[in-house]
Design a protein around this motif. Sequence first.
Motif, PDB file in Angstrom:
ATOM      1  N   LEU A  13       0.679  -1.308   0.213  1.00  0.00           N
ATOM      2  CA  LEU A  13       0.064   0.089  -0.015  1.00  0.00           C
ATOM      3  C   LEU A  13       1.045   1.480   0.003  1.00  0.00           C
ATOM      4  O   LEU A  13       1.912   1.348   0.778  1.00  0.00           O
ATOM      5  CB  LEU A  13      -0.843  -0.021   1.187  1.00  0.00           C
ATOM      6  CG  LEU A  13      -1.781   1.092   1.484  1.00  0.00           C
ATOM      7  CD1 LEU A  13      -2.908   1.218   0.633  1.00  0.00           C
ATOM      8  CD2 LEU A  13      -2.048   1.218   2.824  1.00  0.00           C
ATOM      9  N   ILE A  14       0.587   2.305  -0.920  1.00  0.00           N
ATOM     10  CA  ILE A  14       1.340   3.451  -0.880  1.00  0.00           C
ATOM     11  C   ILE A  14       0.355   4.443  -0.236  1.00  0.00           C
ATOM     12  O   ILE A  14      -0.826   4.821  -0.852  1.00  0.00           O
ATOM     13  CB  ILE A  14       1.823   3.708  -2.230  1.00  0.00           C
ATOM     14  CG1 ILE A  14       2.862   2.779  -2.601  1.00  0.00           C
ATOM     15  CG2 ILE A  14       2.525   5.345  -2.342  1.00  0.00           C
ATOM     16  CD1 ILE A  14       3.425   2.874  -4.098  1.00  0.00           C
ATOM     17  N   ARG A  15       0.973   5.232   0.559  1.00  0.00           N
ATOM     18  CA  ARG A  15       0.094   6.472   1.355  1.00  0.00           C
ATOM     19  C   ARG A  15       1.024   7.438   1.543  1.00  0.00           C
ATOM     20  O   ARG A  15       2.207   7.304   1.720  1.00  0.00           O
ATOM     21  CB  ARG A  15      -0.427   5.693   2.287  1.00  0.00           C
ATOM     22  CG  ARG A  15       0.319   5.257   3.700  1.00  0.00           C
ATOM     23  CD  ARG A  15      -0.200   5.091   4.746  1.00  0.00           C
ATOM     24  NE  ARG A  15       0.432   4.481   5.895  1.00  0.00           N
ATOM     25  CZ  ARG A  15       1.475   5.332   6.934  1.00  0.00           C
ATOM     26  NH1 ARG A  15       1.702   6.504   6.560  1.00  0.00           N
ATOM     27  NH2 ARG A  15       2.265   4.481   7.487  1.00  0.00           N
ATOM     28  N   ASP A  16       0.407   8.649   2.178  1.00  0.00           N
ATOM     29  CA  ASP A  16       0.903   9.838   2.532  1.00  0.00           C
ATOM     30  C   ASP A  16       1.752   9.518   3.694  1.00  0.00           C
ATOM     31  O   ASP A  16       1.102   8.643   4.665  1.00  0.00           O
ATOM     32  CB  ASP A  16       0.145  10.915   2.575  1.00  0.00           C
ATOM     33  CG  ASP A  16      -0.326  11.641   1.240  1.00  0.00           C
ATOM     34  OD1 ASP A  16      -1.553  11.814   0.930  1.00  0.00           O
ATOM     35  OD2 ASP A  16       0.625  11.438   0.577  1.00  0.00           O
ATOM     36  N   ALA A  17       2.818   9.887   4.219  1.00  0.00           N
ATOM     37  CA  ALA A  17       3.673   9.761   5.412  1.00  0.00           C
ATOM     38  C   ALA A  17       3.078  10.544   6.368  1.00  0.00           C
ATOM     39  O   ALA A  17       2.138  11.665   6.190  1.00  0.00           O
ATOM     40  CB  ALA A  17       4.973  10.166   5.336  1.00  0.00           C
ATOM     41  N   ILE A  18       3.067  10.121   7.567  1.00  0.00           N
ATOM     42  CA  ILE A  18       2.533  10.808   8.643  1.00  0.00           C
ATOM     43  C   ILE A  18       3.635  11.028   9.876  1.00  0.00           C
ATOM     44  O   ILE A  18       4.436  10.326   9.603  1.00  0.00           O
ATOM     45  CB  ILE A  18       1.246  10.147   9.380  1.00  0.00           C
ATOM     46  CG1 ILE A  18       1.591   8.742   9.803  1.00  0.00           C
ATOM     47  CG2 ILE A  18       0.148   9.952   8.634  1.00  0.00           C
ATOM     48  CD1 ILE A  18       0.586   7.820  10.549  1.00  0.00           C
ATOM     49  N   PRO A  19       3.333  11.695  10.773  1.00  0.00           N
ATOM     50  CA  PRO A  19       4.485  12.126  11.697  1.00  0.00           C
ATOM     51  C   PRO A  19       4.988  10.888  12.575  1.00  0.00           C
ATOM     52  O   PRO A  19       6.248  10.646  12.780  1.00  0.00           O
ATOM     53  CB  PRO A  19       4.077  13.146  12.894  1.00  0.00           C
ATOM     54  CG  PRO A  19       3.059  14.125  11.831  1.00  0.00           C
ATOM     55  CD  PRO A  19       2.348  12.917  10.830  1.00  0.00           C
ATOM     56  N   ASP A  20       4.000   9.883  12.568  1.00  0.00           N
ATOM     57  CA  ASP A  20       4.448   8.715  13.175  1.00  0.00           C
ATOM     58  C   ASP A  20       5.346   7.931  12.565  1.00  0.00           C
ATOM     59  O   ASP A  20       5.715   6.814  13.212  1.00  0.00           O
ATOM     60  CB  ASP A  20       3.077   7.939  13.653  1.00  0.00           C
ATOM     61  CG  ASP A  20       2.215   8.614  14.847  1.00  0.00           C
ATOM     62  OD1 ASP A  20       2.954   9.544  15.391  1.00  0.00           O
ATOM     63  OD2 ASP A  20       1.208   7.970  15.080  1.00  0.00           O
ATOM     64  N   ASP A  21       5.456   8.002  11.173  1.00  0.00           N
ATOM     65  CA  ASP A  21       6.524   7.320  10.310  1.00  0.00           C
ATOM     66  C   ASP A  21       7.851   7.797  10.473  1.00  0.00           C
ATOM     67  O   ASP A  21       8.628   7.100   9.727  1.00  0.00           O
ATOM     68  CB  ASP A  21       6.079   7.455   8.740  1.00  0.00           C
ATOM     69  CG  ASP A  21       4.559   6.981   8.396  1.00  0.00           C
ATOM     70  OD1 ASP A  21       4.311   5.887   9.047  1.00  0.00           O
ATOM     71  OD2 ASP A  21       4.002   7.549   7.560  1.00  0.00           O
ATOM     72  N   ALA A  22       8.359   8.563  11.422  1.00  0.00           N
ATOM     73  CA  ALA A  22       9.610   9.193  11.269  1.00  0.00           C
ATOM     74  C   ALA A  22      10.578   8.111  11.597  1.00  0.00           C
ATOM     75  O   ALA A  22      11.456   8.222  10.939  1.00  0.00           O
ATOM     76  CB  ALA A  22       9.646  10.243  12.374  1.00  0.00           C
ATOM     77  N   GLN A  23      10.228   7.130  12.447  1.00  0.00           N
ATOM     78  CA  GLN A  23      11.323   6.264  12.826  1.00  0.00           C
ATOM     79  C   GLN A  23      11.652   5.265  11.863  1.00  0.00           C
ATOM     80  O   GLN A  23      12.652   5.148  11.252  1.00  0.00           O
ATOM     81  CB  GLN A  23      10.982   5.581  13.975  1.00  0.00           C
ATOM     82  CG  GLN A  23      12.077   4.486  14.475  1.00  0.00           C
ATOM     83  CD  GLN A  23      11.823   3.910  15.865  1.00  0.00           C
ATOM     84  OE1 GLN A  23      10.723   3.975  16.694  1.00  0.00           O
ATOM     85  NE2 GLN A  23      12.963   3.153  16.295  1.00  0.00           N
ATOM     86  N   ALA A  24      10.492   4.654  11.077  1.00  0.00           N
ATOM     87  CA  ALA A  24      10.665   4.037   9.868  1.00  0.00           C
ATOM     88  C   ALA A  24      11.493   4.740   8.867  1.00  0.00           C
ATOM     89  O   ALA A  24      12.138   4.030   8.096  1.00  0.00           O
ATOM     90  CB  ALA A  24       9.375   3.518   9.555  1.00  0.00           C
TER      91      ALA A  24
END
Length: 192
Positions: free
Chosen positions: A3-14
């Motif tokens: 799945l391709i989606r917009d990044a969110i702040p919680d994605d920072a570590q990954a």
Amino acid sequence: MMLIRDAIPDDAQAVTQIHVEAWRTAYAAILPEAFLASLSVASRQAFWVQFLAEKQGNLQVAMDDGRMLGWINTGPCRDQSALNGDAEIWALYALPTVWSTGVGRQLWVSAQTRLLELGYRQCRLWVLAENARAIRFYKAAGFERDDTPAKTIELGGAPVEEIRLSCRMGVRRGLSATSAVNKPETRPVATG
């Protein structure tokens, strides 16, 4: 299914983890070993937390079963000579374990769709001249070296040359920007 989606702040570590792993692998023969060894998620994560909080660029992530596989960040071309309709791939990275599986191509398809929707018609990027793998990837996606002179930058204390590649959007080999039918905000993509 990816799945391709917009990044969110919680994605920072990954996002940071992929950034560090991809640099260590892709640039192993290009940049100083000590510099690559010094890269860490802890030292880079604050940058990505702020970047995502401020929603800089259009960062999209490829997810599979809750695991991030890669990401692409695009926006207006930052070159001084850029025209209004010029976009830029600011960065594109995937976990080295998924290189050559289509993750990068699908991220580019999704990003190109978004850029076309925003009115961009040309995309540019800078790549290390010694990064043959990345150059092959971009050429397969329709990018070509343009007439902009190469530039030398310093990374990890070493001078490296960057070259600029350009692509007219919608003119690509292999996949078309319209091959994914869902909205780019959440796009399932079959891989395999």
